[in-house]
Write a protein that holds these residues in place. Sequence first.
Motif, PDB file in Angstrom:
ATOM      1  N   LYS A  11      36.072  23.684  20.734  1.00 48.99           N
ATOM      2  CA  LYS A  11      35.848  25.286  21.460  1.00 48.99           C
ATOM      3  C   LYS A  11      34.480  25.092  22.810  1.00 48.99           C
ATOM      4  O   LYS A  11      35.190  25.154  23.686  1.00 48.99           O
ATOM      5  CB  LYS A  11      36.142  26.194  20.768  1.00 48.99           C
ATOM      6  CG  LYS A  11      37.462  26.429  20.292  1.00 48.99           C
ATOM      7  CD  LYS A  11      38.646  26.621  21.069  1.00 48.99           C
ATOM      8  CE  LYS A  11      40.267  26.695  20.069  1.00 48.99           C
ATOM      9  NZ  LYS A  11      41.030  26.519  21.367  1.00 48.99           N
ATOM     10  N   PHE A  15      34.826  24.433  26.747  1.00 43.60           N
ATOM     11  CA  PHE A  15      34.291  25.634  27.947  1.00 43.60           C
ATOM     12  C   PHE A  15      33.231  24.337  29.159  1.00 43.60           C
ATOM     13  O   PHE A  15      33.807  25.401  29.949  1.00 43.60           O
ATOM     14  CB  PHE A  15      33.890  26.573  26.626  1.00 43.60           C
ATOM     15  CG  PHE A  15      33.258  27.407  27.669  1.00 43.60           C
ATOM     16  CD1 PHE A  15      33.817  29.032  28.392  1.00 43.60           C
ATOM     17  CD2 PHE A  15      31.758  27.516  27.427  1.00 43.60           C
ATOM     18  CE1 PHE A  15      32.917  29.953  28.794  1.00 43.60           C
ATOM     19  CE2 PHE A  15      31.159  28.497  28.683  1.00 43.60           C
ATOM     20  CZ  PHE A  15      30.973  29.880  28.605  1.00 43.60           C
ATOM     21  N   ASP A 194      43.167  20.823  25.599  1.00 42.18           N
ATOM     22  CA  ASP A 194      43.915  21.514  25.620  1.00 42.18           C
ATOM     23  C   ASP A 194      45.637  22.072  24.540  1.00 42.18           C
ATOM     24  O   ASP A 194      46.375  21.209  24.643  1.00 42.18           O
ATOM     25  CB  ASP A 194      43.621  22.183  26.446  1.00 42.18           C
ATOM     26  CG  ASP A 194      43.154  23.184  27.213  1.00 42.18           C
ATOM     27  OD1 ASP A 194      42.190  23.512  26.376  1.00 42.18           O
ATOM     28  OD2 ASP A 194      43.136  24.085  27.388  1.00 42.18           O
TER      29      ASP A 194
END
Length: 249
Positions: A11, A15, A194
């Motif tokens: 994650k 980001f 994703d």
Amino acid sequence: MALLIGLVTAKLDIFFERKVPEVIRLLVSPLLTTLVSSFLLFLLIGPIGRGLASGITNVLVWMTRNLGIFGYAAFSGVQQLIVITGLHHVFGAIESQLLVDTGRNFLNPLMSVAIIAQGGAVLGYMVRNMKDAKTKELCIPSFVSVLFGITEPALMNYVIAHVVALGNGFLIHIGINTVNLNGKYFDVQAAVVDQVKRGDILVTEDIEKIKAEGYDMSVMLIATDVNGRKIGKESPGKIKKGEKIAELV
């Protein structure tokens, strides 16, 4: 803990890939991901993961001691999931304590049953996909590892990827030769790695302006990783929002 830190690192990587300017992304993004995930591992994820592991282990042992056959079945079923996290090594200390306290180790045969079940799952998957050379190439060594009590190859290659089905990879190309626009008229809403679900917006585009530039707006959906599954395609042609174009079977 290994599973938790892996999820957090993934994650963080997504980001920083979005936020860091492209000109310094290759250098800065990995450094920031490693730095932040390291702090989180020692300050937050480590203590939480250790506490969860100890709690789960204590509950499982209590179930085997107090719920009879149902407790044994629950332990055998969950034990291999704990192997995925790498925390199954803690069972060695528990087994030693059981021998000291009770003179017997009832966990070992339960874990053996779970290991045999993983081997059966691998063989079953291989038989189902005998025509797939890649499947046989991975199934055979995974099963051999199971014979020696090592189930990680079977777990990672098949139980997660094929039974749990964490995800499948697709490449979507909008328009013919629209790459020449260098992103002009397109607004991408999702990153490359994703995981998306039905209804998520992946990209928006100004179709009329793209057509005015002389581009064909045909859309190509290319399957890059379907975990050994087959694609059932619908009839080609124009489709409307919500209509099915293909199905993994």
